[in-house]
Design an enzyme around this catalytic site. Structure first.
Site, PDB file in Angstrom:
ATOM      1  CG  ASP A 107      -2.089   0.943   1.084  1.00 43.55           C
ATOM      2  OD1 ASP A 107      -2.388   1.366  -0.048  1.00 43.55           O
ATOM      3  OD2 ASP A 107      -2.707   1.283   2.114  1.00 43.55           O
ATOM      4  CG  LEU A 142       9.692 -17.141  -3.675  1.00 39.25           C
ATOM      5  CD1 LEU A 142       9.478 -17.089  -2.157  1.00 39.25           C
ATOM      6  CD2 LEU A 142      10.296 -15.814  -4.143  1.00 39.25           C
ATOM      7  CD  GLU A 147     -13.333  -5.372  -0.874  1.00 40.60           C
ATOM      8  OE1 GLU A 147     -12.114  -5.624  -0.924  1.00 40.60           O
ATOM      9  OE2 GLU A 147     -14.192  -6.230  -0.608  1.00 40.60           O
ATOM     10  CG  HIS A 183      -0.641   1.845  -9.270  1.00 43.04           C
ATOM     11  ND1 HIS A 183      -0.750   1.601  -7.926  1.00 43.04           N
ATOM     12  CD2 HIS A 183      -1.788   2.500  -9.629  1.00 43.04           C
ATOM     13  CE1 HIS A 183      -1.915   2.088  -7.484  1.00 43.04           C
ATOM     14  NE2 HIS A 183      -2.554   2.637  -8.497  1.00 43.04           N
TER      15      HIS A 183
END
Ligand code: IPE
Ligand code: IPE
Ligand code: MG
Length: 257
Positions: free
Chosen positions: A26, A137, A73, A43
């Protein structure tokens, strides 16, 4: 169906490098705003942090890295930002899959993918297939993911598979149907960007994760910020309901022991 089927199963004891780190990435918009750039520039810059974190987790021996990329959302955001994020996802897949594969990374994308463009769904399927056998991973990208969606889809699939057992289901029955049943539950949860909330991320799976919140914005999150989170994790005593004295007398080999 899965090797990690219990609700708090397989969590290692304190002191180890976390086996599974889950991150809410975030602060991209605020990072951009601080620089008088459009939100979407944050972004784009955030993808670089993703690349750096994959490298860092490989170097530290973390086995599972899970990143919240787009929530159920996030469709509520302005249309331009949503379509930019979709394009960025496509671009990142095109650019990164080869490198992930070369580094032994298995890619999984979890969430309600049916709402994505069919071409993007196809790219995801191909990338997952190409990297499926990698073992160093597991990188999970949560896209159109919501913790509530996950629990509901698991319950619906369980209901279809075992209707006769309605009313008697246990956590062990439901867990294999969760979207990330291939992974142990997160040991360490990190949220960057200063907010202290879960925002409908892995609601079921975070039941006993250690939580770490940092004000660092995602595009500025780096190896030293990651190491700080891991160091904080290592100082904690994970009790899974027991007392500290019990743990000191005989450290459990598993949370259910
Ligand atoms: C997180 O950054 C990325 C996504 C939700 C896709 P934000 O875009 O939420 O950044 P802030 O919170 O507005 O700074
Ligand atoms: C959570 O971030 C979702 C992702 C990082 C993908 P948001 O920025 O959307 O969360 P809220 O809305 O502030 O809780
Ligand atoms: Mg945000």
């Amino acid at each position: 169906m899965s090797s990690f089927v219990s609700s708090t199963g397989g969590i290692p004891s304190v002191g180890d490098v976390p086996r599974h780190i889950a991150i809410i990435m975030d602060g991209n918009g605020r990072w951009a705003k601080k620089r008088f750039l459009p939100r979407v520039a944050g972004h784009t810059r955030g993808v670089e942090t993703v690349r750096e974190m994959v490298k860092a987790c490989l170097a530290r021996g973390v086995s599972f890295l899970t990143l919240f990329a787009f929530s159920s959302e996030n469709w509520r955001r302005p249309e331009g930002e949503v379509s930019f994020l979709m394009q960025l996802f496509v671009k990142a897949l095109k650019q990164e899959v080869k490198r992930l594969h070369a580094n032994g990374v298995r890619l999984r994308v979890v969430g309600d993918l049916s709402r994505f463009d069919p071409a993007l769904q196809e790219m995801i399927a191909l990338a997952e297939a190409e990297t499926a056998a990698n073992e160093r991973l597991t990188l999970t990208v949560c896209a159109n993911y919501g913790g509530r969606w996950d629990i509901l889809q698991a319950a619906n699939r369980l209901a279809a598979a075992e209707p006769a057992k309605v009313g008697a289901w246990t956590e062990h029955d439901l867990a294999p149907y969760l979207a990330m049943s291939y992974a142990p539950e997160p040991d360490l949860f990190i949220r960057t960007g200063g907010e202290q909330r879960v925002s409908n991320f892995l609601l079921w799976q975070l039941a006993y994760s250690e939580l770490h919140f940092t004000d660092v914005l995602w595009p500025e999150f780096d190896c030293s910020a990651l190491d700080e989170a891991i160091a904080s994790y290592r100082r904690r005593e994970r009790r899974f309901g027991r007392t500290s004295e019990q743990l000191q007398a005989s450290p459990p080999s598993s949370p259910h022991a």
